[in-house]
Write an enzyme that holds these catalytic residues in place. Sequence first.
Site, short mmCIF file in Angstrom:
data_model
loop_
_atom_site.label_atom_id
_atom_site.label_comp_id
_atom_site.label_asym_id
_atom_site.label_seq_id
_atom_site.Cartn_x
_atom_site.Cartn_y
_atom_site.Cartn_z
N LYS A 154 0.86 -1.20 0.00
CA LYS A 154 0.00 0.00 0.00
C LYS A 154 0.89 1.23 0.00
O LYS A 154 1.86 1.32 0.74
CB LYS A 154 -0.87 -0.01 1.24
CG LYS A 154 -1.68 1.26 1.42
CD LYS A 154 -2.81 1.06 2.38
CE LYS A 154 -2.52 1.62 3.73
NZ LYS A 154 -3.70 1.68 4.59
C1 R5P Z 1 -3.26 4.51 8.57
O1 R5P Z 1 -3.77 5.15 9.44
C2 R5P Z 1 -3.91 3.33 8.11
O2 R5P Z 1 -3.03 2.37 7.64
C3 R5P Z 1 -5.00 3.56 7.08
O3 R5P Z 1 -5.51 2.30 6.83
C4 R5P Z 1 -4.57 4.16 5.77
O4 R5P Z 1 -3.91 5.36 5.95
C5 R5P Z 1 -5.74 4.31 4.81
O5 R5P Z 1 -6.68 5.19 5.31
P1 R5P Z 1 -6.89 6.63 4.68
O6 R5P Z 1 -7.53 6.42 3.36
O7 R5P Z 1 -7.78 7.33 5.64
O8 R5P Z 1 -5.54 7.28 4.53
#
Ligand code: R5P
Length: 294
Positions: free
Chosen positions: A203
């Site tokens: 990711k």
């Molecule tokens: C971090 O806080 C987490 O891994 C979240 O899952 C990631 O950042 C995705 O969430 P967002 O779309 O709110 O950034």
Amino acid sequence: MADTDSIPETKEFFLDKPQSATPFPLKGCQNLDWGMKNRLSRIFSPKSGRTVMLAVDHGYFMGPTSGLERIDVTINPLLDYADTLMCTRGILRSITPATFNKGVVLRASGGPSILKELSDEHIAVSMEDALRLNAAAVAVQVFVGGEFETRSIHNMTQLVDAGNRYGMPVLGVTAVGKDLARDAKYMRLATRICAELGATYVKTYFVSEGFETVTASCPVPIVIAGGKKLPEKEALTMAFQAVDQGAAGVDMGRNIFQSEAPIAMIQAVAKVVHENMPPKQAYEYYLTLKAGAS
Ligand code: R5P
């Protein structure tokens, strides 16, 4: 009852037909074992090869952030529209209905809160517990360039070793610190390190310049985080550009659960991710669903 000699021979061995082999739709995953592929198929749609992961794991270092104060009220109604839920084991056990039978990606690293040095994480879930929870993957934060860079990478490689023993995919999450550049050069470095060291998929964040070089140089699938809340049209545009430039989907949180109409938003994101719906049309779709809901 068993077949007997008196029953006419009706067997068909299709001797002129080679055994079929169904190609696996995910980049770089063709050599994985069956269990690993089966778990990945609970995350990525076998039809589109992409995923809409609903990320709600923010509480593991941010506490009850906006939109996640009451996950039972705000997130459970979205589950029907997500391909996968990304959360902590605490939320899974306490709030997520056990009837949810899509993929769960379990947050497996943690430690410091937003008040401390974020890269100071350790592994926070054993592989045994991830298996007990029937997780489809575990997720670990990797802080390339962070103060505890080496430990965070070691957290990932330990989970990769354990995951390979049991067929559990590992999502390497590239963290962006406030002092780290958010450009394609950094994302190429961070995603490639995760993949080289064994992450099943990675990711990262979308960057407007050169994102296609990030996906091209990463040998395994990439999903993008949504990041801070944007106006809905901008978030849909970002999702479109990401999949158009090679991402295998999104792992999106705030841009869905902080939206004015989260159920409409997640469905619009799914149209972009799975059907390549252009952002303008997806935004109109969002507005239509939003109007219908009010
Ligand atoms: C971090 O806080 C987490 O891994 C979240 O899952 C990631 O950042 C995705 O969430 P967002 O779309 O709110 O950034």
